[in-house]
Motif scaffolding. Structure first.
Motif, PDB file in Angstrom:
ATOM      1  N   GLN A   1       0.770  -1.204   0.098  1.00 22.03           N
ATOM      2  CA  GLN A   1      -0.032   0.078   0.079  1.00 22.03           C
ATOM      3  C   GLN A   1       0.856   1.230  -0.034  1.00 22.03           C
ATOM      4  OE1 GLN A   1      -3.421  -0.015  -0.060  1.00 22.03           O
ATOM      5  NE2 GLN A   1      -3.893  -2.169   0.370  1.00 22.03           N
TER       6      GLN A   1
ATOM      7  N   LYS B   1      -5.736   5.613  -4.988  1.00 20.04           N
ATOM      8  CA  LYS B   1      -5.726   4.410  -4.260  1.00 20.04           C
ATOM      9  C   LYS B   1      -6.597   3.629  -4.964  1.00 20.04           C
ATOM     10  CE  LYS B   1      -2.461   4.840  -1.031  1.00 20.04           C
ATOM     11  NZ  LYS B   1      -1.302   4.097  -0.771  1.00 20.04           N
TER      12      LYS B   1
ATOM     13  N   LYS C   1      -9.583   1.267  -5.728  1.00 18.44           N
ATOM     14  CA  LYS C   1     -11.044   1.218  -4.860  1.00 18.44           C
ATOM     15  C   LYS C   1     -11.688  -0.139  -5.426  1.00 18.44           C
ATOM     16  CE  LYS C   1     -14.604   3.903  -3.239  1.00 18.44           C
ATOM     17  NZ  LYS C   1     -15.316   5.138  -2.990  1.00 18.44           N
ATOM     18  N   PRO C   2     -12.019  -1.085  -4.710  1.00 20.28           N
ATOM     19  CA  PRO C   2     -12.947  -1.965  -5.045  1.00 20.28           C
ATOM     20  C   PRO C   2     -14.263  -1.466  -5.388  1.00 20.28           C
ATOM     21  CG  PRO C   2     -12.465  -2.282  -2.929  1.00 20.28           C
ATOM     22  CD  PRO C   2     -11.791  -1.182  -3.225  1.00 20.28           C
TER      23      PRO C   2
ATOM     24  N   GLN D   1      -3.037 -10.506  -0.955  1.00 14.46           N
ATOM     25  CA  GLN D   1      -3.092  -8.970  -0.611  1.00 14.46           C
ATOM     26  C   GLN D   1      -1.602  -8.421  -0.755  1.00 14.46           C
ATOM     27  OE1 GLN D   1      -5.445  -8.695   3.159  1.00 14.46           O
ATOM     28  NE2 GLN D   1      -6.152  -6.883   2.323  1.00 14.46           N
TER      29      GLN D   1
ATOM     30  N   SER E   1      -5.599  -3.658  -4.414  1.00  9.73           N
ATOM     31  CA  SER E   1      -6.712  -3.331  -4.621  1.00  9.73           C
ATOM     32  C   SER E   1      -7.778  -4.435  -3.840  1.00  9.73           C
ATOM     33  CB  SER E   1      -7.286  -3.513  -6.205  1.00  9.73           C
ATOM     34  OG  SER E   1      -7.002  -4.796  -6.507  1.00  9.73           O
TER      35      SER E   1
ATOM     36  N   THR F   1      -9.321  -5.997  -0.888  1.00  6.99           N
ATOM     37  CA  THR F   1      -9.656  -5.750   0.530  1.00  6.99           C
ATOM     38  C   THR F   1     -10.234  -7.086   1.085  1.00  6.99           C
ATOM     39  OG1 THR F   1     -11.969  -4.817  -0.064  1.00  6.99           O
ATOM     40  CG2 THR F   1     -10.187  -3.211   0.007  1.00  6.99           C
TER      41      THR F   1
ATOM     42  N   GLU G   1     -12.127  -8.504   4.810  1.00  5.73           N
ATOM     43  CA  GLU G   1     -12.694  -8.400   6.135  1.00  5.73           C
ATOM     44  C   GLU G   1     -13.150  -9.760   6.768  1.00  5.73           C
ATOM     45  OE1 GLU G   1     -15.452  -5.162   6.227  1.00  5.73           O
ATOM     46  OE2 GLU G   1     -14.216  -3.622   5.476  1.00  5.73           O
TER      47      GLU G   1
ATOM     48  N   CYS H   1     -14.795  -9.936   0.754  1.00 10.30           N
ATOM     49  CA  CYS H   1     -13.603  -9.221  -0.041  1.00 10.30           C
ATOM     50  C   CYS H   1     -14.029  -8.430  -0.998  1.00 10.30           C
ATOM     51  CB  CYS H   1     -12.965 -10.646  -0.835  1.00 10.30           C
ATOM     52  SG  CYS H   1     -12.361 -11.767   0.377  1.00 10.30           S
ATOM     53  N   GLY H   2     -13.221  -7.576  -1.311  1.00 11.39           N
ATOM     54  CA  GLY H   2     -13.528  -6.454  -2.318  1.00 11.39           C
ATOM     55  C   GLY H   2     -12.541  -6.681  -3.421  1.00 11.39           C
TER      56      GLY H   2
END
Length: 600
Positions: free
Chosen positions: A268, A292, A294-295, A320, A325, A327, A329, A342-343
């Motif tokens: 990142q 940055k 963005k999904p 990752q 890109s 993401t 959680e 996931c994004g």
């Protein structure tokens, strides 16, 4: 002669499968960068998934040296990803070049991504060299391809180069054109360092490795660099370039392309499009347009076997490291247990992630229905972003829902236009333009909600056009839409994994289809299973899966009728209890089938 005047920075752009990677192979071979025994097909495509699909996912570079008229030229080839999901990366790769080779397949003609990538090159003021590939195939139509290049792109095709990348025919002419027609890089070697990050990835031993194009100034080993977006400083440990084998160097000067290793631990902190400068003398002209990643597409990923949860977490963490890109959680589902939300950049990057989890890491995963990023304006004036249907607030709190829209470009033979327009209308598309780029080929431009092309759009398009249509899209912003949340209930219990955000006018049709699929794929239980679909507190569709029936009277050979009634009542009570306590098993196929329908 000034070294800068002998540098040529170029890229190769093409539609998928038009021969971009094969041409890169021939250029590497022709300039002697690798000998025959070191060569393999698609040398710049490192990922297994790239070879399987014939696409480039990660941008690669190769520094080629070639002698012409007594001068040794440096040709920096910056290979770009070939799919729309990586449009931002393509634009930054092109920004690092002064010219590009536009490859068009002589048997296919101009396709949707050819146009999209050509416009990107034109926007960056690059010198475009049309290259017509596969001229040795019997179905090649060179003159028709030239006229399509002129009509669709407005580029003079008289000086296009006709080649066969597979056999190596006329590759020497391509190299000559790169030297003669692409201008050398501009820039001042004495100015403050200004370098553009073209690509980055994570190395287990050396941290983040990133490719830069130096526009101004000079970068040396030992310099302290500043990453413009984060304002973090790092010491340069190693510099070099790829030939395509890595080769160390002491410095990178204006106009050059090479790799930098500076003990950066997080990808990142060095993402595509960022500006690198010197900490002690920073530039005041960072590159514009940095963002940055963005999904826009989201899905739940769950291990098929719950004991694989830790392995899935580790695999996603590794992915990752190389994909800024992506993401991730943690998420818990009533029916699927513990997993991850996931994004992804788009549909292709979502499918590639899933394939890499299954192929490279040997994991069996279940992916829930993909959804997009929605913006929700609340009645209190606040605007929130949601990626999961379960996060959608109550209807009374919502003022408006905005969904992402995409501009699509489809090129198809004229005979399929009617069917494709019907498909686009079914997907809530708004017509923008229809152009004939040849007597029998049509360019169709539509604005369509991103959610409508997530699952099966591409397959349907290929089916309707017998495989001849090509498709490309570009994100165009958010628009207000009349959307609602569709909730699926099994025995009155809401199943969050099956929740969908759908257009109100399609809600009933989608509900019927979802329940029909669930009925087919949920096995019969010892009790009756009720399937329901709910919108705004109202049940709009239902299905029932009958109970498995055991013949409890089989052992009754005679006796009073009350004995039989007693047995039947006991069975009825048992089933009632089971219905309250029993869990309904939902197979992986049920999830896959649900993903496939999505509102048709």
């Amino acid at each position: 002669m000034d070294k800068q005047k002998l540098i040529r920075n170029f890229s190769i752009i093409a539609h998928i499968d038009h021969g971009k990677s094969t041409l890169a192979d021939r250029l590497i071979e022709f300039t002697g960068a690798l000998d025959k025994r070191e060569m393999k097909e698609q040398i710049l495509d490192n990922l297994e998934v790239e070879r399987k699909h014939g696409i480039t996912v990660k941008a690669q570079t190769a520094r080629l040296e070639y002698e012409k008229d007594g001068q040794k030229y440096i040709l920096n080839m910056i290979d770009t990803p070939g799919h729309v999901d990586f449009g931002y990366e393509v634009s930054k790769s092109l920004k690092a070049c002064e010219g590009c080779l536009l490859v068009v397949d002589a048997t296919q003609g101009v396709e949707a991504q050819t146009i999209a990538n050509a416009y990107l090159a034109i926007d960056n003021d690059l010198e475009l060299i049309p290259v017509i590939n596969k001229i040795d195939l019997p179905s090649a139509d060179i003159e028709k391809t030239k006229s399509e290049i002129e009509d669709a792109l407005g580029i003079d095709a008289k000086e296009s180069i006709e080649i066969s990348a597979k056999s190596g025919l006329n590759i020497d002419k391509v190299v000559d054109a790169i030297i003669d027609r692409i201008p050398p890089p501009k820039g001042e070697n004495n100015a403050p360092l200004r370098a553009l990050v073209v690509d980055s990835w994570y190395d287990n031993y050396r941290g983040v490795v990133f490719i830069v194009r130096v526009f101004d100034g000079e970068l040396k080993v030992g310099d302290k660099i500043l990453v413009y977006s984060t304002k973090k400083e790092y010491d340069v440990e190693e510099l070099g370039f790829f030939t395509p084998k890595s080769k160390k160097t002491d410095k990178l000067s204006t106009g050059e392309v090479g790799y930098v290793i500076a003990n950066i631990k997080n990808i990142q902190d060095a993402t595509v499009g960022d500006t690198i400068t010197l900490a002690k003398n920073p530039t005041d002209r960072p590159f514009e347009g940095f963002q940055k990643p963005k999904p826009f597409v989201f899905a739940g990923l769950y291990p098929l076997n719950p004991e694989d949860y830790d392995d899935l977490a580790e695999a996603l963490e590794k992915l990752q490291l190389n994909d800024a890109s992506l993401t991730v959680e943690k998420e818990k589902s009533e029916s699927l247990g513990f997993g991850f939300r996931c994004g992804f950049l788009g549909v292709l990057s979502m499918n590639i992630t899933r394939e890499r989890l299954e192929g490279e890491f040997g994991l069996d995963v279940v992916m829930t229905t993909p959804s997009v990023l929605y913006k929700v304006e609340l009645t209190n004036g606040e605007t929130i972003e949601i990626s999961n249907p379960s996060e959608l607030p109550q209807p009374t709190k919502i003022k408006a829902i905005y969904e992402p829209m995409v501009e699509t470009e489809i090129i198809t033979p004229a005979e399929f236009v009617g069917n494709i327009i019907k498909l686009l209308q079914d997907k809530r598309g708004q017509q923008k333009e229809i152009l004939y780029i040849a007597t029998d080929r049509v360019l169709i431009k539509y604005k369509v909600p991103l959610a409508e092309i997530l699952v099966d759009f591409y397959d349907k398009l290929k089916s309707l056009s017998r495989g001849y249509a090509s498709f490309d899209y570009e994100f165009s912003g958010f628009e207000a839409s009349d959307l609602t949340k569709l909730i699926i209930l099994i025995n009155s219990k809401e199943i969050d994994s099956f929740s969908l955000i759908v257009p109100k006018e399609k809600a009933y049709r989608i509900a019927r289809e979802v329940l029909k699929n669930l009925k087919q794929y949920i096995p019969k239980q010892l009790f009756e299973v009720r399937l329901q679909a709910k919108v705004g507190g109202k049940i709009i569709a239902k299905e029932t899966i009958g109970a498995l029936r055991k013949d409890v009277l089989a052992k009754c050979y005679g006796g009073d009728i009350t004995r039989k009634k007693k047995l039947l009542e006991k069975q009825k009570e048992g089933k009632k209890k089971l219905k309250q306590l029993g869990n309904v098993g939902i197979s992986k196929e049920a999830f896959i089938k649900l993903v496939e329908i999505k509102g048709d």
